[in-house]
Write a protein that holds these residues in place. Sequence first.
Motif: not given
Length: 402
Positions: A375-402
Amino acid sequence: MGDQKSMSHEATLSLHAGAGPRSIGAPASSPPVMATSFFTHPDAVGFSANDLDEAAPHFYTRWSNPTLELLESRLAALDAGEAALSFASGMAAISALFLDRLTSGDHLVLSNVCYAGVAELAHDILPKHGIIVTPVDTSSLEAVAAAMRPNTKLVHIETPANPILRLADIAAIAAIAHAGGAELSVDATIATPLGTKPLVLGADYVVHSLTKYICGHGDALGGAVIGRQERLAVLRKDSLIHLGGSLSPFAAWLILRGMETLAPRMAMHEANARRVEVFLAAHLKVQSVFWPGSPRHPQHDLAVRQMRNFSGLLAFTAKGEGGALARQLAERLRVVSYAVSLGKTKSLLFYIPTDDILRSSFHLEGEGARSYRDWAADGVFRFSVGLEDPNDLIADLEQALG
Ligand SMILES: Cc1ncc(COP(=O)(O)O)c(C=O)c1O
């Protein structure tokens, strides 16, 4: 407060259920914080906990307090339990339950993947009291059945389990535990009472860290055990009076206020997690994503059977080296906070390296370690998805993941 007979829906129960303080004059719209450590009584009641019973008046806040009483009755209503007890934290609730139900020579069967604090309590502290612990993969009914012994008194599972969101079949494990003369407790912190009702599925106790979704705002610690009145009366005396991990009325008030929005928050956490899961599953840098509400989750059928809300917590692994991606995300994320904890209004992401958690907390080897790594491979990212607008969350992840 409200007349519970006229409330059949959780959104209403989380706002109104429970008996309010008995005499505060005109009913207030919000409960009072009964900020007192003790109560005056013209008629003396017993001084020892051994002289008090459940019908005793409020006497000392470690025993009971009107603000705590309201929180407890609301939690019991939401989890369809006879009674609830509040504690200073989730760990205070769980340790109280273990020390109350288990004694030297007793055997505990425990999820081999669960909140690290519980795994460490079971590995480092319970054996010092002569309690024997068998950690098992509770997603396997065969493994649970094989772990049962004549002296097994308690089976404790966490579903979904922190941090990989592996599930356990509550009804089937309740049947195994009861057939072996043991009780079942379920940590349903991640699912919340909106997701699962373990008592209805046959569990004897449900425990929650109230610190997470139930409070929801990341501003108070708390915990609870919910179950049968007669059992919890013993737990109140042994654990609250004698071990002393009672909740502050101020924290109880914050938790009650957070609970008022539990139902709409959980609906939104779930909807946002659904969007984020689809985005992550398609991302080139992501290897796997685990969220019980997705058909990609290996136990999605079980999730559909026993969960009515899939919550907002998801886990994912990286295609490349997880540690490097964690450093990149911690540096680049702008909307999502790189932080521990979960279940808050705001999104939180944290990386848990597999070697570290296997060594420090889970102590898994062989098949247990192999399954965790699946399940976890060499490490797991635990992501507690909040109540922000999902478009902003996805845009943030997109720019951060690169
Ligand atoms: C599933 C689960 N149970 C229990 C706990 C412990 O709760 P607390 O931090 O309130 O002691 C946590 C904390 O993260 C948790 O995630």
